[in-house]
Design a protein around this motif. Sequence first.
Motif, PDB file in Angstrom:
ATOM      1  N   GLY A 280       0.633  -1.260   0.420  1.00 55.48           N
ATOM      2  CA  GLY A 280       0.245  -0.026  -0.283  1.00 55.48           C
ATOM      3  C   GLY A 280       1.334   0.947  -0.307  1.00 55.48           C
ATOM      4  O   GLY A 280       0.123   2.223   0.312  1.00 55.48           O
ATOM      5  N   LEU A 281       1.930   1.425  -0.549  1.00 62.79           N
ATOM      6  CA  LEU A 281       2.969   2.744   0.172  1.00 62.79           C
ATOM      7  C   LEU A 281       3.089   3.248  -1.622  1.00 62.79           C
ATOM      8  O   LEU A 281       2.952   2.455  -2.916  1.00 62.79           O
ATOM      9  N   LEU A 282       2.549   4.725  -1.579  1.00 62.21           N
ATOM     10  CA  LEU A 282       3.324   5.373  -2.595  1.00 62.21           C
ATOM     11  C   LEU A 282       4.345   5.038  -3.694  1.00 62.21           C
ATOM     12  O   LEU A 282       5.452   4.803  -3.006  1.00 62.21           O
ATOM     13  N   ASP A 283       4.462   5.694  -4.596  1.00 62.10           N
ATOM     14  CA  ASP A 283       5.845   5.815  -4.952  1.00 62.10           C
ATOM     15  C   ASP A 283       6.457   6.735  -4.307  1.00 62.10           C
ATOM     16  O   ASP A 283       8.223   5.906  -4.626  1.00 62.10           O
ATOM     17  N   VAL A 284       6.507   7.741  -4.064  1.00 62.59           N
ATOM     18  CA  VAL A 284       7.443   8.209  -3.001  1.00 62.59           C
ATOM     19  C   VAL A 284       6.432   9.137  -1.407  1.00 62.59           C
ATOM     20  O   VAL A 284       5.656   9.125  -1.718  1.00 62.59           O
ATOM     21  N   GLN A 285       7.529   8.401  -0.024  1.00 64.42           N
ATOM     22  CA  GLN A 285       6.865   8.715   0.312  1.00 64.42           C
ATOM     23  C   GLN A 285       7.687   9.815   1.672  1.00 64.42           C
ATOM     24  O   GLN A 285       8.918   9.254   2.084  1.00 64.42           O
ATOM     25  N   ALA A 286       7.085  10.882   2.225  1.00 73.10           N
ATOM     26  CA  ALA A 286       8.186  11.671   2.469  1.00 73.10           C
ATOM     27  C   ALA A 286       7.827  11.149   4.222  1.00 73.10           C
ATOM     28  O   ALA A 286       7.029  10.339   4.917  1.00 73.10           O
ATOM     29  N   VAL A 287       8.891  11.361   5.032  1.00 73.57           N
ATOM     30  CA  VAL A 287       9.742  11.133   6.066  1.00 73.57           C
ATOM     31  C   VAL A 287      10.429  12.435   7.087  1.00 73.57           C
ATOM     32  O   VAL A 287      10.864  12.633   6.885  1.00 73.57           O
ATOM     33  N   GLU A 288       8.945  12.826   8.777  1.00 70.01           N
ATOM     34  CA  GLU A 288       9.676  13.724   8.834  1.00 70.01           C
ATOM     35  C   GLU A 288      10.897  13.147   9.416  1.00 70.01           C
ATOM     36  O   GLU A 288      11.653  12.250  10.082  1.00 70.01           O
ATOM     37  N   VAL A 289      12.031  14.831  10.557  1.00 75.87           N
ATOM     38  CA  VAL A 289      12.861  14.378  10.607  1.00 75.87           C
ATOM     39  C   VAL A 289      12.985  13.613  11.847  1.00 75.87           C
ATOM     40  O   VAL A 289      13.532  12.478  12.959  1.00 75.87           O
ATOM     41  N   ALA A 290      12.030  13.287  13.253  1.00 73.25           N
ATOM     42  CA  ALA A 290      11.175  12.494  14.064  1.00 73.25           C
ATOM     43  C   ALA A 290      11.558  11.371  14.012  1.00 73.25           C
ATOM     44  O   ALA A 290      11.359  10.260  14.943  1.00 73.25           O
ATOM     45  N   ASN A 291      11.471  10.650  12.432  1.00 67.32           N
ATOM     46  CA  ASN A 291      10.941   9.864  12.332  1.00 67.32           C
ATOM     47  C   ASN A 291      11.246   8.917  11.750  1.00 67.32           C
ATOM     48  O   ASN A 291      12.108   7.479  11.860  1.00 67.32           O
ATOM     49  N   ILE A 292      12.694  10.174  11.354  1.00 66.20           N
ATOM     50  CA  ILE A 292      14.077   8.946   9.984  1.00 66.20           C
ATOM     51  C   ILE A 292      14.752   8.236  10.567  1.00 66.20           C
ATOM     52  O   ILE A 292      14.927   7.036  10.245  1.00 66.20           O
ATOM     53  N   ALA A 293      15.304   8.331  12.169  1.00 62.89           N
ATOM     54  CA  ALA A 293      16.417   7.112  13.215  1.00 62.89           C
ATOM     55  C   ALA A 293      15.477   5.913  12.909  1.00 62.89           C
ATOM     56  O   ALA A 293      15.684   5.120  12.869  1.00 62.89           O
ATOM     57  N   GLU A 294      13.869   5.888  13.594  1.00 64.00           N
ATOM     58  CA  GLU A 294      13.288   5.007  13.780  1.00 64.00           C
ATOM     59  C   GLU A 294      13.358   3.854  12.218  1.00 64.00           C
ATOM     60  O   GLU A 294      13.164   2.676  11.893  1.00 64.00           O
ATOM     61  N   VAL A 295      12.909   4.450  11.204  1.00 67.96           N
ATOM     62  CA  VAL A 295      12.815   4.108   9.345  1.00 67.96           C
ATOM     63  C   VAL A 295      14.361   3.860   9.023  1.00 67.96           C
ATOM     64  O   VAL A 295      14.280   2.354   8.317  1.00 67.96           O
ATOM     65  N   THR A 296      15.177   4.482   9.577  1.00 68.92           N
ATOM     66  CA  THR A 296      16.434   3.956   8.905  1.00 68.92           C
ATOM     67  C   THR A 296      16.599   3.004   9.658  1.00 68.92           C
ATOM     68  O   THR A 296      17.255   1.568   8.783  1.00 68.92           O
ATOM     69  N   ALA A 297      16.505   2.937  10.453  1.00 62.97           N
ATOM     70  CA  ALA A 297      17.184   1.062  11.416  1.00 62.97           C
ATOM     71  C   ALA A 297      16.346   0.574  11.466  1.00 62.97           C
ATOM     72  O   ALA A 297      17.276  -0.668  11.389  1.00 62.97           O
TER      73      ALA A 297
END
Length: 441
Positions: A102-119
């Motif tokens: 269900g993901l779009l082609d491009v998804q924005a990630v806010e800086v407060a969440n980037i550590a979790e998404v990256t990890a």
Amino acid sequence: MRARIRTARKAMVLAAAASLGAGLLAGCADDGKSDGSGSSDGDSGGKTTISVGLFGTMGFKEAGLYAEYEKLNPKIKIAENVVERNENYYPALLNHLTTNSGLLDVQAVEVANIAEVTATQADKLEDMSKVSGVDKSKWLDWKWQQATTKDGKTIGLGTDVGPMAICYRTDLFKQAGLPTDPAEVGKLWAGDWAKLVKVGERYKSKAPKGTFFMDSPGGLIQAILGSEKEKFYNSSGEVIYKTNPAVKAAFDLTADAAKKGLVQSQTQFQPGWNSTIANNKFAAIACPPWMLGTIKGNSKPDAAGKWAVATAPKGGNWGGTFLTVPKSGKNVKEAQKFVTWLTAPEQQAKLFKVQASFPSAPSTYTMPEVTGATNEMTGDQQIGPVFAEAAKAAPEQVIGPKDQIIMQGLTDNGVILATKGKSAKEAWESAIKTIDNKLDQ
């Protein structure tokens, strides 16, 4: 009790996911209507539709960047789906990443969440460092590293950063007997957030009827903590928000401002808060550059030119976003090309000129689009140098995987209570109870 909390949290996540999913199925068209193609490879005109998931007012469409890219690439159509608050957008995004569906082609990630998404979600996202035309030297070093895994994979390209300033209504300041020139205003609170609160007391003593000094307790504590190198986590990755004296000091100062009636009893980015912008109900707001876009989007036409930007008490950063390309998107290659173009220095400079989203590409800081930038809301004031100096003064912050949960607990379940008659102690206890319950889940 814990079971009910977890059930409620699960329900909230599923509801948010359903909301985002509905947007995906509808095609995420710019006008809110389906183009009949969903996020498929093309529309009725034979074009490839790149679907983009965003939160808040990021300004790409408003700055004309979608239209420019579509003109440069006639076979491409850009369709965005926007969720107002990142607190609603992110749980849905995380759910889609976890299930890899269900993901779009491009998804924005806010800086407060980037550590979790990256990890935790890097395997679901393309490594943008390997895309043709991407050069890490074009970004601030710390911005690039925030979206880079330990093994060197970069899962998102930075758009803006959020160097902190204070935006204020010159007309309301004048009526309250305060100076209106940005340099003079900045001197009032230079070096100390407590001085800002003192200025609020001066404002209140002569305030125009029905107005407050600042927009919200959440905005004030966000600004204060944005100027700290360590807030919720230390460099070893340990949660320290309860023991970090800087966090408690920021909380208590904000609660004091609330108790004195200097801030509205509002939660930022909610409909009630939006209406206070339109109705001129407050005089000042903690203001990273992107906030000017939010102010513009919620203001009536007669507010244009009545705002100004002054240096904040201390240099800090609030916000900033990354654009990622999910591997499961329907148009991965085209999405990668689009994100590379959209985050290039030239486009970042254009975005700042129109929407006041401050670039994460340092080469833009000497471009005329930045040095000479003005904003509709701030009249002829050249605001670029104010934010550039703030960016230079901002500390390189330690970002943790649950920063957003902790900040939301401090704001929405903490300092807001001090505007409703609770003591600072009661508000703090409520905040840490909420935060710890969520961190345990």
